[in-house]
Scaffold this active site. Structure first.
Site, PDB file in Angstrom:
ATOM      1  NE  ARG A   1      -8.257  22.058 -11.860  1.00 38.09           N
ATOM      2  CZ  ARG A   1      -9.511  22.124 -11.447  1.00 38.09           C
ATOM      3  NH1 ARG A   1     -10.153  23.269 -11.498  1.00 38.09           N
ATOM      4  NH2 ARG A   1     -10.132  21.046 -11.009  1.00 38.09           N
TER       5      ARG A   1
ATOM      6  CG  ASP B   1     -11.795  15.057 -14.507  1.00 42.75           C
ATOM      7  OD1 ASP B   1     -11.727  14.598 -15.666  1.00 42.75           O
ATOM      8  OD2 ASP B   1     -10.939  15.809 -14.023  1.00 42.75           O
TER       9      ASP B   1
ATOM     10  CB  THR C   1      -1.065  26.534  -8.192  1.00 40.38           C
ATOM     11  OG1 THR C   1      -0.991  25.898  -9.483  1.00 40.38           O
ATOM     12  CG2 THR C   1       0.215  26.265  -7.418  1.00 40.38           C
TER      13      THR C   1
ATOM     14  CG  ASP D   1     -10.855  11.369 -14.359  1.00 38.49           C
ATOM     15  OD1 ASP D   1      -9.874  11.192 -15.093  1.00 38.49           O
ATOM     16  OD2 ASP D   1     -10.772  11.825 -13.198  1.00 38.49           O
TER      17      ASP D   1
END
Length: 210
Positions: free
Chosen positions: A105, A201, A109, A204
């Site tokens: 990602r 995340d 944006t 992660d």
């Protein structure tokens, strides 16, 4: 929940998910819990696999026994975090074919950028299950499903650990034929596009990266 989403609210799933959400949970425990929950989700998402009878011999004699019919299903991991769900599902369905869609990602944006695509053949004859722990904005998931349909897939389901209402709406708009199975529909997305309350995340936390 509705015709587009199945919420797996089994008490064991919810308990394990709560431990995963805790920021003190270790990387190793996080991975193990993700693998365990993935099997509950896989049980639900494969509930309607077609069967056919085949003649076998039990120790007591012959019988016509139900066996899976048709091409082996295809599991598609949306990299990198999808691999955490993939491992658990493969333990249940070791004969499944496996593919990968590599997306990341763009932090500015929030749009997905593809860097890898490798999937099994004749996707049009297989049940295709795309796996990714988080359905957040839905942009990456929609992009992955777009590519799978371009590769011939016609019967696709999406399996995730957590979903945001915004991600569900985005998927429903882009791919109303793709059913979603998840362990939780959380409150919302924050300004950075992360699920709240979420668990941070997933990649992660699985791999111990920042």
């Amino acid at each position: 929940m509705n015709e587009h989403v199945t919420l797996v609210d089994h008490p064991l799933v919810q308990h394990k998910l709560s431990i995963m959400r805790d920021k003190e949970t270790s990387t190793g425990q996080f991975r193990q819990l993700l693998r365990e929950i993935s099997q509950f989700l896989a049980y639900e998402i494969t509930r309607e696999l077609p069967l056919e009878n085949q003649a076998i011999e039990t120790p007591m004699g012959p019988m016509d026994a139900p066996m899976l019919r048709g091409k082996k299903l295809a599991l598609i991991s949306i990299l990198r975090a999808g691999n955490g769900l993939l491992d658990g599902v493969l333990e249940l369905v070791p004969s499944a074919r496996v593919g990968f869609v590599g997306l990341y990602r763009d932090e500015q944006t929030l749009e997905p950028v593809e860097y890898y695509f490798k999937v099994p053949d004749v996707l049009n004859e297989r049940l295709v299950i795309a796996v990714d722990p988080m359905l957040a904005t839905g942009n990456s998931s929609v992009a992955a499903i777009d590519r799978l349909k371009e590769a011939g897939a016609t019967n696709i389901r999406f399996m995730c650990l957590l979903a945001a209402p915004e991600g569900i709406a985005r998927m429903r708009q882009a791919h109303p034929d793709v059913h979603i199975v998840t362990a939780s529909v959380d409150e919302k997305l924050n300004e950075q596009g992360y699920i709240v309350p979420g668990l941070g995340d997933a990649g992660d936390r699985m791999f111990g990266t920042k």
